[in-house]
Motif scaffolding. Structure first.
Motif, PDB file in Angstrom:
ATOM      1  N   CYS A 179     -64.123 -63.228  34.599  1.00 17.65           N
ATOM      2  CA  CYS A 179     -65.035 -63.604  35.692  1.00 17.65           C
ATOM      3  C   CYS A 179     -65.695 -64.969  35.458  1.00 17.65           C
ATOM      4  N   CYS A 195     -67.972 -65.925  33.470  1.00 19.19           N
ATOM      5  CA  CYS A 195     -69.395 -65.920  33.149  1.00 19.19           C
ATOM      6  C   CYS A 195     -69.559 -66.467  31.719  1.00 19.19           C
ATOM      7  N   CYS A 222     -66.226 -65.580  29.546  1.00 22.56           N
ATOM      8  CA  CYS A 222     -65.377 -64.489  30.030  1.00 22.56           C
ATOM      9  C   CYS A 222     -64.207 -65.088  30.797  1.00 22.56           C
ATOM     10  N   CYS A 237     -67.898 -58.836  28.082  1.00 16.02           N
ATOM     11  CA  CYS A 237     -68.633 -59.653  29.040  1.00 16.02           C
ATOM     12  C   CYS A 237     -69.805 -58.846  29.596  1.00 16.02           C
ATOM     13  N   CYS A 270     -68.995 -58.323  33.711  1.00 15.19           N
ATOM     14  CA  CYS A 270     -67.912 -57.474  34.222  1.00 15.19           C
ATOM     15  C   CYS A 270     -67.330 -56.532  33.173  1.00 15.19           C
TER      16      CYS A 270
HETATM   17 ZN   LIG Z   1     -66.781 -61.232  32.900  1.00 21.43          ZN
END
Ligand SMILES: [Zn+2]
Length: 364
Positions: A311, A313, A308, A322, A325
């Motif tokens: 964020c 991740c 992502c 994602c 988020c």
């Molecule tokens: Zn994210």
């Protein structure tokens, strides 16, 4: 044998360097008096692994020309290899000029020994470099020639082994005759599996033959072929069975492992994993099994990933949003031949291959 703090390890077939596209080099204790020093970088000694040039052979095209005749098929393959030698000679002449004019500073530098600080030998042993002939689309070659893909009939699989063996013998013959070490390998082929397939679809002579064996999305490719050459069609890499093939990972290993001792490098056995988190013990058992019971010299486990960019991740699998988020500002990562790369940079054929890949969740 693991060698701590280096990226090399040694097995029965020679050196495998894990930080490379998929290469295995046939240096062994027997063939190189400095083997141990080089393996451990003692006194600045090191292996020089590489080629002056890699030339890839469009193997399916040899089958299109041979029209089912085995002898003709091998003759066309040898003819392609002769052309490769002509190219190598031109390249070497060019490189000799580059070197004599000191235009290759990186490869000719003399790195310092990290322990003693003294300058070692020239970084790249130029005389130790080889000339590499790579194969592409062996599966489609035998498919056209016999009517079956490598996994579909024993006859097709045997023809692939025979063709590779013929090429291995001829590579040795060419090496002797031309005084150059020619390695037979599988081309990494990030781009050339597409390039050969598209070239054959564009060619009036080969179009109808190619349509019968190319992999990927042929309908879309033929709709777009007048406007772009970045099309979702490909030949299968090297001596692999097609990525989409729906067989167990053991069956795949059984079909592909025989080719490892035939080629001098550039082979890799892919294990594309499913989305679920693999059990570490299962992976270890599977890896040990491959190492002990097959001739596979180099293999890689790959799990696709989504990063992502909002964020940061990282999640397994190729996702649309994602999971943390919800952002759709994402990067997909997967392996293209040897390297993990961002899928957004791949050509349409490799993206299609990614869709086609059969992934494995159960290694038990
Ligand atoms: Zn994210």
């Amino acid at each position: 044998m693991d060698v701590s703090e280096t990226h090399n390890f040694s097995n029965a077939m020679g050196i495998v360097t894990g930080n490379c596209c998929a290469y295995q080099f046939a240096a062994t204790f027997e063939s190189d008096a400095d083997f141990d020093e080089k393996l451990r970088f003692r006194g600045g000694k090191h292996f020089s692994m590489g080629s002056w040039q890699v030339v890839s052979l469009n193997c399916p095209r040899a089958a299109y020309l041979a029209r089912g005749d085995d002898d003709l098929l091998f003759e066309y393959l040898r003819g392609l290899m002769d052309t490769a030698v002509d190219i190598f000679k031109v390249k070497r002449e060019w490189m000799n000029q580059v070197i004599s004019n000191r235009r290759m500073p990186f490869a000719t530098q003399r790195p310092k020994d990290p322990q003693t600080g003294e300058r070692g030998t020239v970084a790249v042993d130029l005389e130790g470099l080889v000339y590499t002939i790579g194969v592409v689309g062996v599966n489609e070659m035998v498919q056209f020639h016999t009517g079956s893909q490598m996994h579909q009939s024993k006859e097709a699989w045997k023809l692939a082994v025979r063709a590779m063996t013929e090429m291995e013998i001829y590579a040795k013959d060419l090496s002797r005759r031309h005084g150059m070490t020619i390695a037979l390998a599988r081309t990494p082929a990030e781009t050339v599996v597409q390039r050969f397939a598209v070239s054959d679809l564009l060619s009036e002579e080969f179009r109808d033959c190619a349509k019968r064996v190319v992999k990927g999305d042929l309908d879309t490719a033929m709709k777009r072929i007048q406007t772009t050459r970045d099309l979702p069609v490909y030949y299968t890499n090297g001596t692999h069975v097609p990525p989409s093939l729906d067989v167990s990972i053991y069956e795949r290993a059984k079909l592909e492992h025989i080719f490892f001792p035939i080629v001098d490098g550039g082979n890799i056995f892919h294990i594309f994993l499913g989305e679920s988190s693999p059990d570490p013990e299962g992976l270890m058992d599977f890896a040990m099994n491959l190492a002990k019971t097959t001739q596979i010299g180099y293999f890689a486990f790959t799990r696709d990933m989504t990063v992502c960019l909002s964020c940061f991740c990282v999640s397994p699998g190729l996702l649309e949003d994602c999971p943390r988020c919800g952002s759709d500002h994402l990067e997909h990562l997967s392996r293209v031949t040897g390297y993990l790369q961002s899928v957004s940079g791949w050509n349409e054929a490799k993206k299609q291959e990614l869709k086609d890949r059969n992934r494995y969740s159960d290694l038990g």
